[in-house]
Design a protein around this motif. Structure first.
Motif, PDB file in Angstrom:
ATOM      1  N   LEU A 189       0.829  -1.207   0.000  1.00 41.55           N
ATOM      2  CA  LEU A 189       0.000   0.000   0.000  1.00 41.55           C
ATOM      3  C   LEU A 189       0.861   1.253   0.000  1.00 41.55           C
ATOM      4  CD1 LEU A 189      -2.775  -1.041   2.561  1.00 41.55           C
ATOM      5  CD2 LEU A 189      -2.953  -0.960   0.067  1.00 41.55           C
ATOM      6  N   VAL A 190       1.972   1.217   0.747  1.00 35.71           N
ATOM      7  CA  VAL A 190       2.884   2.367   0.769  1.00 35.71           C
ATOM      8  C   VAL A 190       3.598   2.499  -0.571  1.00 35.71           C
ATOM      9  CG1 VAL A 190       4.925   3.372   1.877  1.00 35.71           C
ATOM     10  CG2 VAL A 190       3.190   2.209   3.265  1.00 35.71           C
ATOM     11  N   ARG A 191       4.071   1.362  -1.088  1.00 37.50           N
ATOM     12  CA  ARG A 191       4.806   1.398  -2.349  1.00 37.50           C
ATOM     13  C   ARG A 191       3.901   1.736  -3.533  1.00 37.50           C
ATOM     14  NH1 ARG A 191       9.930  -0.781  -2.045  1.00 37.50           N
ATOM     15  NH2 ARG A 191      10.073   0.080  -4.156  1.00 37.50           N
ATOM     16  N   ALA A 192       2.589   1.616  -3.344  1.00 37.71           N
ATOM     17  CA  ALA A 192       1.650   1.974  -4.404  1.00 37.71           C
ATOM     18  C   ALA A 192       1.740   3.452  -4.763  1.00 37.71           C
ATOM     19  CB  ALA A 192       0.221   1.627  -3.987  1.00 37.71           C
ATOM     20  N   LEU A 193       2.232   4.269  -3.810  1.00 37.50           N
ATOM     21  CA  LEU A 193       2.373   5.696  -4.079  1.00 37.50           C
ATOM     22  C   LEU A 193       3.407   5.968  -5.168  1.00 37.50           C
ATOM     23  CD1 LEU A 193       2.264   7.021  -0.405  1.00 37.50           C
ATOM     24  CD2 LEU A 193       0.512   7.356  -2.177  1.00 37.50           C
ATOM     25  N   ASP A 194       4.296   4.995  -5.415  1.00 35.19           N
ATOM     26  CA  ASP A 194       5.312   5.147  -6.464  1.00 35.19           C
ATOM     27  C   ASP A 194       4.790   4.698  -7.831  1.00 35.19           C
ATOM     28  OD1 ASP A 194       7.106   5.953  -4.474  1.00 35.19           O
ATOM     29  OD2 ASP A 194       7.696   3.875  -4.069  1.00 35.19           O
ATOM     30  N   PHE A 205       5.593  -4.237  -8.360  1.00 35.42           N
ATOM     31  CA  PHE A 205       6.380  -4.210  -7.124  1.00 35.42           C
ATOM     32  C   PHE A 205       6.547  -5.628  -6.593  1.00 35.42           C
ATOM     33  CE2 PHE A 205       5.885  -4.148  -2.368  1.00 35.42           C
ATOM     34  CZ  PHE A 205       7.197  -3.819  -2.075  1.00 35.42           C
ATOM     35  N   THR A 206       7.786  -6.025  -6.322  1.00 34.98           N
ATOM     36  CA  THR A 206       8.075  -7.331  -5.719  1.00 34.98           C
ATOM     37  C   THR A 206       8.465  -7.125  -4.266  1.00 34.98           C
ATOM     38  OG1 THR A 206       8.878  -8.195  -7.832  1.00 34.98           O
ATOM     39  CG2 THR A 206       9.483  -9.410  -5.823  1.00 34.98           C
ATOM     40  N   PRO A 207       7.666  -7.603  -3.312  1.00 29.47           N
ATOM     41  CA  PRO A 207       7.990  -7.415  -1.895  1.00 29.47           C
ATOM     42  C   PRO A 207       9.280  -8.132  -1.522  1.00 29.47           C
ATOM     43  CG  PRO A 207       5.709  -8.103  -2.185  1.00 29.47           C
ATOM     44  CD  PRO A 207       6.391  -8.307  -3.490  1.00 29.47           C
TER      45      PRO A 207
END
Length: 418
Positions: A189-194, A205-207
């Motif tokens: 959810l945080v990385r979705a901002l990128d 995005f790969t966690p």
């Protein structure tokens, strides 16, 4: 009478019967406003607020997500909105300033509504850029997120999945991945901002394979005070040292009955451990509301080396107890995740949910899960509701399996003393 926030069934009914219509109305309103004002949803944010009203265990799992938000906008620019009774664990994790934790009072339905509206007004005054809604498919949180007035809102969207309808209120609509651990889901959810908002559900995005975990560090004076209490209750062994403590969290409340392992199993487990290990003491843990029921379990064990801690510690002192104990046995609940912040080994019993998604991040975690064909039956897609009224996934976990696991872990922890 329990707080409205603890009345899970009633909240789910309201969320399912009333809030879908509100979500639909707000979705139309959003479409109309976006046509007129065309909000900026691509400029990098200056501040972020997380929305996770309940479940302190999930807050622990969100550690890496919060850390990356802090790295993105700075510690002083990260906020959190939650129910007041759940803020303790966030304060312990010490990731954001305490004054940035905004709480909603839950002593009554009226106070919950008025407090929520007050917090929404405060958030709008702060002109926060982003709301990250960490509730899976709750309609209430989608509505609250929209009412914050942030120019960007990140949350889960079911697309063609089976998740509950919650309108189209997010600017960054993340596809929920039911095969990914919750800690990685929150991080996404945080990385979705990128990610380009128009590109979703595609999200490249790969966690990371490993996720960070917070650590609880009490003051020396606090630790000494709790150690003295345990010494008095647990007694000493032949060498004069405080007996090694194994904790049992029988979870005697009625909040999530499907997750419970029968109380009689905990009694039998306690007796077998005491018979096998002469150097240990057994402590039953629990909150003040569970003290009477826990007291009865201790009486059934009927051993001087078995005692109750229910209602005798603060939550902070309970974390210190975890750090001083050898092993905690608990069902899938908040204490399992709290204990992960400490050096204790945790044996966690899973039933209606799966450790593949909600297991703790501790390297000293030991899950017991039967993996029945009907388990897990509680998940994000069904809004964590189930038709099951006979939790065989918990009832069929034998005491012998838990006993063997605890003994094996205890042997490993004390191997250096042999």
């Amino acid at each position: 009478m329990s707080r409205p926030s603890a009345q899970t069934k009633r909240l789910q009914q309201i969320d399912g019967w009333v809030f879908p219509y509100i979500c639909a109305c707000f979705t139309f309103w959003r479409w109309l406003m976006d046509l007129i004002f065309r909000p900026d949803i691509k400029t990098a944010p200056k501040n972020i607020i997380f929305l996770k009203l309940a479940e302190q265990g999930s807050t622990v799992l969100a550690n890496e997500a919060i850390r990356q938000a802090v790295a993105k906008v700075g510690k002083e620019n990260v906020f959190f909105l939650m129910f007041e009774e759940n803020r303790f664990i966030l304060d312990v994790m010490d990731l954001i300033p305490r004054e940035n934790v905004l709480t909603i009072r839950t002593k009554s339905a009226v106070s919950m509504v008025t407090s929520c509206l007050s917090r929404l007004w405060e958030i709008r005054r702060r002109k926060i850029d982003v709301c990250i809604d960490m509730e899976f498919f709750a309609r209430a949180s989608a509505i609250i997120a929209y009412m914050m007035g942030t120019r960007m809102r990140v949350g889960f969207h079911c697309y063609f999945g089976e998740g509950p309808y919650r309108g189209n209120l997010c600017t960054h609509r993340v596809l929920y991945n039911s095969h990914m651990h919750a800690s990685k889901t929150f991080l996404s959810l945080v990385r979705a901002l990128d990610n380009d908002p128009d590109a979703f559900p595609t999200f490249g995005f790969t966690p990371p394979a490993e996720m960070s975990l917070a650590h609880f560090k009490p003051e020396d004076s606090e630790r000494e005070e709790v150690a003295a209490m345990l010494r008095e209750l647990a007694g000493t062994d032949a060498s004069g040292r405080t007996r090694r403590v194994i904790l049992l969290n029988a979870n005697a409340s009625d909040l999530m009955p499907l997750r419970r392992w029968e109380n009689s199993n905990y009694v039998e487990l306690a007796r077998r451990l005491l018979e096998t290990h002469s150097d240990i003491a057994i402590a039953f843990t629990g909150g003040p509301s569970e003290a009477e029921k826990i007291g009865k379990l201790v009486a059934e064990v009927n051993d001087a080396r078995c005692f109750s801690l229910a209602g005798k510690t603060t939550l902070r002192q309970l974390l210190i107890v975890y750090g001083l104990a050898e092993i905690l046995v608990t069902n899938d609940s908040g204490p399992a995740h709290f204990a992960a912040l400490t050096p204790v080994d945790v044996v966690v019993l899973f039933g209606p949910e799966t450790p593949l998604l909600f297991g703790t991040l501790s390297p000293r975690n030991h899950n017991i899960w039967l993996g029945l064909a009907c388990s897990p039956c509680i998940n994000a897609w069904n809004n964590r509701q189930t038709a099951c009224n006979n939790n065989l996934c918990m009832k069929n976990i034998p005491v012998s399996q838990v006993f063997d696991t605890v003994c094996s872990v205890y042997k490993q922890r004390t191997a250096h003393l042999q």
